[in-house]
Design an enzyme around this catalytic site. Structure first.
Site, PDB file in Angstrom:
ATOM      1  N   CYS A   2       0.836  -1.192   0.000  1.00  0.00           N
ATOM      2  CA  CYS A   2       0.000   0.000   0.000  1.00  0.00           C
ATOM      3  C   CYS A   2       0.874   1.246   0.000  1.00  0.00           C
ATOM      4  CB  CYS A   2      -0.956   0.086   1.188  1.00  0.00           C
ATOM      5  SG  CYS A   2      -1.986  -1.358   1.365  1.00  0.00           S
ATOM      6  N   ARG A  28       3.309   0.113  -5.151  1.00  0.00           N
ATOM      7  CA  ARG A  28       3.152  -0.505  -3.837  1.00  0.00           C
ATOM      8  C   ARG A  28       1.796  -1.196  -3.674  1.00  0.00           C
ATOM      9  NH1 ARG A  28       6.805   1.371  -0.118  1.00  0.00           N
ATOM     10  NH2 ARG A  28       5.421   0.698   1.540  1.00  0.00           N
ATOM     11  N   TRP A  74      -3.200  -2.480  -1.675  1.00  0.00           N
ATOM     12  CA  TRP A  74      -2.943  -3.883  -2.031  1.00  0.00           C
ATOM     13  C   TRP A  74      -3.657  -4.681  -0.956  1.00  0.00           C
ATOM     14  CZ3 TRP A  74      -0.616  -8.253   0.107  1.00  0.00           C
ATOM     15  CH2 TRP A  74      -0.329  -9.285  -0.791  1.00  0.00           C
ATOM     16  N   ASN A 100      -1.119   1.502   6.194  1.00  0.00           N
ATOM     17  CA  ASN A 100      -0.317   0.495   5.488  1.00  0.00           C
ATOM     18  C   ASN A 100       0.242  -0.426   6.550  1.00  0.00           C
ATOM     19  OD1 ASN A 100       1.575  -0.910   3.956  1.00  0.00           O
ATOM     20  ND2 ASN A 100       3.066   0.737   4.003  1.00  0.00           N
ATOM     21  N   GLY A 101      -0.039  -1.724   6.434  1.00  0.00           N
ATOM     22  CA  GLY A 101       0.476  -2.663   7.436  1.00  0.00           C
ATOM     23  C   GLY A 101      -0.596  -3.643   7.834  1.00  0.00           C
ATOM     24  N   GLU A 468      15.608 -17.944  -9.724  1.00  0.00           N
ATOM     25  CA  GLU A 468      15.278 -16.525  -9.930  1.00  0.00           C
ATOM     26  C   GLU A 468      14.660 -16.306 -11.319  1.00  0.00           C
ATOM     27  OE1 GLU A 468      14.597 -13.832  -8.856  1.00  0.00           O
ATOM     28  OE2 GLU A 468      15.055 -12.351 -10.379  1.00  0.00           O
ATOM     29  N   LYS A 472      11.051 -14.542 -12.249  1.00  0.00           N
ATOM     30  CA  LYS A 472      10.904 -13.425 -13.197  1.00  0.00           C
ATOM     31  C   LYS A 472       9.848 -13.763 -14.246  1.00  0.00           C
ATOM     32  CE  LYS A 472      12.275 -10.971 -11.682  1.00  0.00           C
ATOM     33  NZ  LYS A 472      12.921 -10.624 -10.473  1.00  0.00           N
ATOM     34  N   GLU A 475       6.151 -14.024 -12.661  1.00  0.00           N
ATOM     35  CA  GLU A 475       5.454 -12.852 -12.139  1.00  0.00           C
ATOM     36  C   GLU A 475       4.992 -11.884 -13.226  1.00  0.00           C
ATOM     37  OE1 GLU A 475       7.701 -10.500  -9.311  1.00  0.00           O
ATOM     38  OE2 GLU A 475       9.548 -10.849 -10.400  1.00  0.00           O
ATOM     39  N   HIS A 491      15.326 -37.070 -11.008  1.00  0.00           N
ATOM     40  CA  HIS A 491      14.725 -37.628  -9.797  1.00  0.00           C
ATOM     41  C   HIS A 491      13.231 -37.326  -9.722  1.00  0.00           C
ATOM     42  CE1 HIS A 491      18.639 -38.807  -8.342  1.00  0.00           C
ATOM     43  NE2 HIS A 491      19.099 -37.581  -8.608  1.00  0.00           N
ATOM     44  N   LYS A 585       5.171  -4.120  -4.802  1.00  0.00           N
ATOM     45  CA  LYS A 585       6.625  -4.002  -4.779  1.00  0.00           C
ATOM     46  C   LYS A 585       7.245  -4.370  -3.437  1.00  0.00           C
ATOM     47  CE  LYS A 585      10.621  -2.865  -6.522  1.00  0.00           C
ATOM     48  NZ  LYS A 585      11.238  -3.966  -7.306  1.00  0.00           N
TER      49      LYS A 585
HETATM   50  C1  F6R Z   1      10.546 -10.444  -7.519  1.00  0.00           C
HETATM   51  C2  F6R Z   1      10.701  -9.542  -6.397  1.00  0.00           C
HETATM   52  C3  F6R Z   1      10.386 -10.037  -5.032  1.00  0.00           C
HETATM   53  C4  F6R Z   1      11.301  -9.371  -3.999  1.00  0.00           C
HETATM   54  C5  F6R Z   1      10.890  -9.776  -2.587  1.00  0.00           C
HETATM   55  C6  F6R Z   1      11.802  -9.154  -1.558  1.00  0.00           C
HETATM   56  O1  F6R Z   1      10.943  -9.841  -8.705  1.00  0.00           O
HETATM   57  O2  F6R Z   1      11.055  -8.400  -6.564  1.00  0.00           O
HETATM   58  O3  F6R Z   1      10.468 -11.418  -4.964  1.00  0.00           O
HETATM   59  O4  F6R Z   1      12.610  -9.752  -4.242  1.00  0.00           O
HETATM   60  O5  F6R Z   1       9.580  -9.391  -2.345  1.00  0.00           O
HETATM   61  O6  F6R Z   1      11.791  -7.762  -1.651  1.00  0.00           O
HETATM   62  P1  F6R Z   1      12.970  -6.877  -1.119  1.00  0.00           P
HETATM   63  O7  F6R Z   1      14.158  -7.135  -1.975  1.00  0.00           O
HETATM   64  O8  F6R Z   1      12.467  -5.486  -1.227  1.00  0.00           O
HETATM   65  O9  F6R Z   1      13.222  -7.302   0.306  1.00  0.00           O
END
Ligand code: F6R
Length: 590
Positions: A2, A28, A74, A100-101, A468, A472, A475, A491, A585
């Site tokens: 948020c 956010r 969010w 927010n929280g 990773e 990517k 998402e 396996h 984010k």
């Molecule tokens: C994926 C992504 C998330 C963040 C995760 C941690 O592309 O960005 O998986 O890596 O939410 O966020 P931070 O790095 O802000 O602690």
């Protein structure tokens, strides 16, 4: 998650100004939004479901006002609808609040308030805070009611509140960010600095358990634990507005991918004293943990491999959310190194809090230097990547990888060797981020854009990069993607391969090369379509994406073509890569 934005000052278009500020915070949270403002002694509220970015000034005529608060949501408690969108009123409609929280004990408070006759219209925890403040306000001043109410909240929060008959804004935080922008006789309150950067670069960081009150062109601060006024410093920050905007790029994600030409160099260019100091702490520690969540977690896992190989040191890895289950091993000789872009991820912060209780020293490798994580760490290594706005992390990822590589070399007495390796890798990025390279990946994207599933395999330090890569792709493209250690396929997962299933093999010129090629061959024998990401072509590859040979920096370069592929798939599939569905984010909830 948020985004919060509030304004108080001489301008008389506060609601619209808040809307514009919230647009910068949309990364956010973007399922619904709302604004509350004072107009002729009344509080007006305007809420909408959907992205605030779609709102145009002509869509709604706000009344003149110089005090407004707003929120981009969010959803956590309650579905996505207008009623659950913030701001929320108290029962008597005099108090209005954004949050927010997570108010963890809100159900108990809600029951208590219901017994006193309060009726709730939303499913949110936030509405309960507004009612709680109202309950206290029956016998106390507005400020004291906020102070009393937040003492009853368990969990993390950033709140901003206004009251009908009071020309003031009260803001408070614990665990979720709130930053004050200080202009000329005006104040901005936001979850992140870029939201007000076009008005001022002078900021005040609100700390946990502090409350700030803006009234009559003045601001004051109160420590709610010590129950005393506090003086806060104004800090001038160096971020420029362009770095927080898209410029000529269609999306932040591609802008941030391209920025890696520069950000990697900035990450490498660390204060050697700080790197040496952290290396010393690692050598001295009786057990070191790398932690992070999501992408940052995958980076932390690469760190485990880098340290094993380069500095011959065992480092433990745990995701932030799993770290609490290691707490029995912690002593005051343990070292915790947290990796994070935002520095606000709740799971990572909780892990740090648990570690701190045991006397563990904390190092954070973090992009947002004003974040909670940076502020509670003993040592901070900044990524220096500038604001990362797209939800999918790209430039922060490669910067984090570079810093861990540098640390691994420093731990082995070879900081210069590490720097040299990384500078060499950074200089190769121009060969990867250019229209010709992107066109080559686009051909692949067009070919696979309608597949149901795809897999990524890697070994050694490229195994976490396979994980990773999967994040990517998932998402932003919404294609089912999974990463595996190459040797693990036989396996079980190899049963998933059928004719033309795309499998990306991350092949570096290292001691895993022959094995990963033979894993790719096993997949090909079952009909898989092999996409090789590698410095050299190989007969097993059906499609080859060349990456420069970067030695121990291969994880950094190998993820870049996948970032580009994920972006292109998102665009081809008409997804918004900057705001993937269901995500936000910074994940400030557990
Ligand atoms: C994926 C992504 C998330 C963040 C995760 C941690 O592309 O960005 O998986 O890596 O939410 O966020 P931070 O790095 O802000 O602690």
């Amino acid at each position: 998650m948020c985004g919060i934005f509030a304004y108080s000052g001489p301008r008389n278009n506060a609601p619209l100004l808040v809307v514009e500020g919230l647009k910068c915070l949309e990364y956010r949270g973007y399922d619904s939004w709302g604004v509350a403002y004072q107009a002729k002694g009344d509080i007006k509220i305007y809420k909408k479901v959907g992205k605030i970015g779609d709102f145009k000034a002509k869509d709604h005529k706000f009344e003149t006002s110089s005090l407004a608060i707003g929120h981009s949501r969010w959803a956590t408690h309650g579905g996505v609808n207008r009623v659950n969108a913030h701001p929320h009123f108290s029962e008597n409609k005099e108090i209005v609040l954004v949050h927010n929280g997570i108010f963890e004990n809100y159900l108990d408070t809600k029951k208590f308030l219901e017994k006193k006759g309060h009726k709730f219209i939303s499913k949110t925890d936030t509405e309960v805070i507004a009612h709680l403040i109202e309950e206290h306000a029956k016998t106390h001043s507005f400020e004291d009611s906020v102070k009393m109410a937040i003492k009853e909240i368990e969990g993390r929060y950033a709140i901003v509140v206004i009251k009908e008959d009071e020309n003031k804004i009260i803001a408070a935080r614990k665990g979720s960010p709130l930053i004050i922008g200080v202009g000329k006789n005006e104040f901005f309150i936001a979850s992140d600095i870029p939201a007000f950067l076009k008005y001022t670069n002078k900021v005040i960081y609100l700390d946990d358990n502090q409350i700030c009150t803006v009234e009559n062109k003045k601001i004051s601060f109160f420590d709610n634990i010590k129950e005393e006024e506090v003086k806060k410093r104004i800090i001038e920050i160096e971020w420029d507005i362009e770095s927080a905007e898209k410029g000529e790029h269609p999306h932040f994600m591609i802008k941030e991918i391209i920025e890696q030409k520069d950000t990697l160099n900035r990450a490498i260019n660390q204060d050697p004293k700080v790197i040496e100091q952290v290396a010393k702490e690692i050598k001295k520690a009786f057990g070191t943990y790398f932690i992070g969540c999501g992408t940052a977690g995958k980076v932390a896992l690469v760190g485990e491999y880098l340290f094993a190989k380069i500095s011959k040191k065992h480092i433990n890895f745990a995701f932030g959310s799993e770290f609490p289950y290691h707490r029995q091993f912690l002593t005051n000789k343990t070292l915790l190194i947290a990796v994070s872009q935002s520095g606000e991820t709740a799971d990572t912060l909780e892990a740090i809090e648990i570690a701190k209780e045991k006397g563990v020293k904390i190092v954070s490798i973090v992009n947002v230097e004003s974040s909670t994580m940076a502020r509670i760490s003993d040592i901070v290594i900044p990524l220096k990547a500038g604001p990362e706005k797209a939800v999918a992390s790209t430039k922060a990822t490669t910067s984090q990888l570079a810093i861990l590589t540098l640390l691994a070399y420093a731990c082995n007495g070879g900081i210069l060797e590490g720097k040299h390796l990384l500078i060499n890798a950074a200089s190769q990025i121009n060969d990867m981020i250019n229209p010709r390279y992107e066109d080559h990946i686009m051909k692949l994207a067009r070919k696979i854009k309608n597949v149901e599933s795809m897999y990524i395999i890697g070994r050694g330090m490229n195994y976490p990069i396979a994980l990773e890569a999967a994040i990517k792709l998932q998402e932003v493209s919404y294609i089912h993607a999974e990463g595996f250690a190459g040797g693990e396929l036989k396996h079980g997962p190899i049963a998933l391969i059928s004719k033309d299933t795309p499998v990306i093999a991350l092949v570096a010129n290292d001691d895993c090369k022959n094995e990963i090629i033979s894993n790719a061959t096993e997949v090909k024998a079952r009909g898989g379509y092999i996409i090789g990401v590698s410095p050299e072509n190989h007969e097993v590859f059906d499609y080859w994406i060349r990456v420069p040979d970067a030695g121990n920096a291969s994880p950094i370069l190998n993820i870049i073509p996948i970032q580009i592929l994920a972006y292109q798939l998102a665009v081809l599939r008409k997804n918004n890569p900057d705001m993937p569905r269901n995500l936000a984010k910074s994940v400030t909830v557990k």
